[in-house]
Design a protein around this motif. Structure first.
Motif, PDB file in Angstrom:
ATOM      1  N   LEU A  59       3.251 -57.020   7.696  1.00 49.79           N
ATOM      2  CA  LEU A  59       2.192 -57.929   8.576  1.00 49.79           C
ATOM      3  C   LEU A  59       1.696 -57.448   9.892  1.00 49.79           C
ATOM      4  N   GLN A  60       0.221 -57.009  10.014  1.00 49.88           N
ATOM      5  CA  GLN A  60      -0.410 -56.167  10.821  1.00 49.88           C
ATOM      6  C   GLN A  60       0.496 -56.202  12.291  1.00 49.88           C
ATOM      7  N   ASP A  61       0.871 -56.861  12.877  1.00 42.25           N
ATOM      8  CA  ASP A  61       0.828 -57.230  13.760  1.00 42.25           C
ATOM      9  C   ASP A  61       3.057 -57.442  13.708  1.00 42.25           C
ATOM     10  N   VAL A  62       3.682 -56.747  13.117  1.00 40.47           N
ATOM     11  CA  VAL A  62       4.653 -56.667  13.078  1.00 40.47           C
ATOM     12  C   VAL A  62       5.284 -55.272  15.025  1.00 40.47           C
ATOM     13  N   ALA A  63       4.406 -54.761  14.598  1.00 39.94           N
ATOM     14  CA  ALA A  63       4.939 -53.333  15.656  1.00 39.94           C
ATOM     15  C   ALA A  63       5.250 -54.871  17.381  1.00 39.94           C
ATOM     16  N   SER A  64       4.759 -55.533  17.133  1.00 38.22           N
ATOM     17  CA  SER A  64       5.013 -56.391  18.579  1.00 38.22           C
ATOM     18  C   SER A  64       5.936 -57.759  18.443  1.00 38.22           C
ATOM     19  N   LYS A  72      12.902 -44.342  20.152  1.00 36.10           N
ATOM     20  CA  LYS A  72      11.610 -43.308  20.083  1.00 36.10           C
ATOM     21  C   LYS A  72      12.569 -41.898  19.876  1.00 36.10           C
ATOM     22  N   ASP A  73      12.533 -41.894  18.702  1.00 36.69           N
ATOM     23  CA  ASP A  73      13.422 -40.876  17.949  1.00 36.69           C
ATOM     24  C   ASP A  73      12.687 -39.784  17.122  1.00 36.69           C
ATOM     25  N   VAL A  74      11.517 -40.690  16.594  1.00 36.51           N
ATOM     26  CA  VAL A  74      10.339 -40.699  15.273  1.00 36.51           C
ATOM     27  C   VAL A  74       9.015 -40.010  16.293  1.00 36.51           C
ATOM     28  N   ARG A  75       8.506 -40.069  14.801  1.00 36.22           N
ATOM     29  CA  ARG A  75       7.292 -39.395  16.101  1.00 36.22           C
ATOM     30  C   ARG A  75       5.549 -39.703  14.877  1.00 36.22           C
ATOM     31  N   CYS A  76       4.755 -40.863  15.011  1.00 35.22           N
ATOM     32  CA  CYS A  76       3.867 -41.117  14.509  1.00 35.22           C
ATOM     33  C   CYS A  76       3.562 -39.551  13.781  1.00 35.22           C
ATOM     34  N   ALA A  77       2.942 -39.534  12.563  1.00 39.87           N
ATOM     35  CA  ALA A  77       1.964 -38.225  11.989  1.00 39.87           C
ATOM     36  C   ALA A  77       0.080 -39.161  11.897  1.00 39.87           C
ATOM     37  N   ALA A  78       0.394 -39.904  11.748  1.00 35.28           N
ATOM     38  CA  ALA A  78      -1.130 -40.001  11.699  1.00 35.28           C
ATOM     39  C   ALA A  78      -1.643 -39.906  14.059  1.00 35.28           C
ATOM     40  N   CYS A  79      -0.865 -40.407  14.367  1.00 35.39           N
ATOM     41  CA  CYS A  79      -1.614 -40.802  15.920  1.00 35.39           C
ATOM     42  C   CYS A  79      -0.391 -39.408  16.977  1.00 35.39           C
ATOM     43  N   GLY A  80       0.939 -39.532  16.706  1.00 36.52           N
ATOM     44  CA  GLY A  80       1.495 -38.595  17.398  1.00 36.52           C
ATOM     45  C   GLY A  80       2.325 -39.750  18.492  1.00 36.52           C
ATOM     46  N   PHE A 101       9.237 -47.564   8.775  1.00 36.56           N
ATOM     47  CA  PHE A 101       8.544 -47.397  10.543  1.00 36.56           C
ATOM     48  C   PHE A 101       7.266 -47.866  10.477  1.00 36.56           C
ATOM     49  N   VAL A 102       6.979 -49.120  11.742  1.00 36.41           N
ATOM     50  CA  VAL A 102       6.094 -48.742  12.050  1.00 36.41           C
ATOM     51  C   VAL A 102       5.509 -48.222  12.990  1.00 36.41           C
ATOM     52  N   CYS A 103       4.093 -47.876  13.525  1.00 34.42           N
ATOM     53  CA  CYS A 103       3.989 -46.821  14.750  1.00 34.42           C
ATOM     54  C   CYS A 103       3.304 -48.141  15.745  1.00 34.42           C
ATOM     55  N   CYS A 104       3.948 -48.554  16.989  1.00 34.90           N
ATOM     56  CA  CYS A 104       3.973 -48.939  18.356  1.00 34.90           C
ATOM     57  C   CYS A 104       2.858 -48.712  18.821  1.00 34.90           C
ATOM     58  N   ASN A 105       1.239 -47.775  18.190  1.00 34.13           N
ATOM     59  CA  ASN A 105       0.670 -47.511  19.188  1.00 34.13           C
ATOM     60  C   ASN A 105      -0.278 -49.150  18.310  1.00 34.13           C
ATOM     61  N   PRO A 106      -1.076 -49.781  19.420  1.00 32.76           N
ATOM     62  CA  PRO A 106      -1.911 -50.579  18.950  1.00 32.76           C
ATOM     63  C   PRO A 106      -3.030 -50.402  17.454  1.00 32.76           C
ATOM     64  N   SER A 107      -3.526 -49.389  18.515  1.00 35.87           N
ATOM     65  CA  SER A 107      -4.684 -49.250  17.506  1.00 35.87           C
ATOM     66  C   SER A 107      -4.178 -47.891  16.178  1.00 35.87           C
ATOM     67  N   CYS A 108      -2.563 -47.634  16.114  1.00 29.93           N
ATOM     68  CA  CYS A 108      -2.669 -46.758  14.900  1.00 29.93           C
ATOM     69  C   CYS A 108      -2.206 -47.667  13.865  1.00 29.93           C
ATOM     70  N   GLY A 109      -0.489 -48.448  14.032  1.00 31.57           N
ATOM     71  CA  GLY A 109      -0.203 -49.230  12.696  1.00 31.57           C
ATOM     72  C   GLY A 109       0.535 -48.153  11.691  1.00 31.57           C
ATOM     73  N   ASN A 110       0.393 -47.435  11.992  1.00 33.96           N
ATOM     74  CA  ASN A 110       0.303 -46.857  10.983  1.00 33.96           C
ATOM     75  C   ASN A 110       2.265 -46.979  10.177  1.00 33.96           C
ATOM     76  N   ARG A 111       2.033 -46.848   8.920  1.00 28.83           N
ATOM     77  CA  ARG A 111       3.667 -47.519   8.464  1.00 28.83           C
ATOM     78  C   ARG A 111       3.986 -46.123   7.400  1.00 28.83           C
ATOM     79  N   TRP A 112       5.047 -45.312   7.490  1.00 27.44           N
ATOM     80  CA  TRP A 112       5.825 -44.895   6.801  1.00 27.44           C
ATOM     81  C   TRP A 112       7.171 -45.207   6.646  1.00 27.44           C
ATOM     82  N   ARG A 113       7.909 -44.529   5.508  1.00 27.49           N
ATOM     83  CA  ARG A 113       9.096 -44.589   4.967  1.00 27.49           C
ATOM     84  C   ARG A 113      10.058 -43.855   4.805  1.00 27.49           C
TER      85      ARG A 113
END
Length: 114
Positions: A59-64, A72-80, A101-113
């Protein structure tokens, strides 16, 4: 196909009912004795509106979601961004559990595994 059928006698909802002897599908009222033969044998239809090629249904709002763990041990590859929520699920076509994983940046939402 109508979403709901209603009784002609008392206007209560009609429920599907099987008549085993004659192998018929009926709609019957639970309030009075009214019954009617179903027009077709489809009682309910669920239409799925997603692509067959989708990898995960995140879901789009999974980060919330406050019930999911955060790291906080990972870094999003899309937005940092340095925070992500994570969960385990089975990936399509793979055995075992996969960590998503789903990025917690509200403007990003990048997903990776992993």
């Amino acid at each position: 196909m109508s979403a709901m059928k209603f009784c002609r006698e008392c206007n209560n909802i009609l429920y599907p009912k099987e008549e085993k002897e004659r192998k018929l599908l009926l709609f019957a009222c639970r309030n009075c004795e009214h019954q009617e033969v179903a027009g077709d044998n489809c009682v309910y239809r669920n239409i799925v509106h997603h692509e067959a090629g989708e990898r995960t249904q995140v879901l789009q709002d999974v980060a919330s979601d406050p019930t999911l763990p955060r790291t906080k041990d990972v870094r999003c590859a899309a937005c940092g961004h340095g925070e992500a929520v994570f969960f385990q699920a089975t990936a399509r076509g793979e055995e075992g559990m996969t960590l998503f994983f789903v990025c917690c940046n509200p403007s990003c939402g990048n997903r990776w595994r992993e």
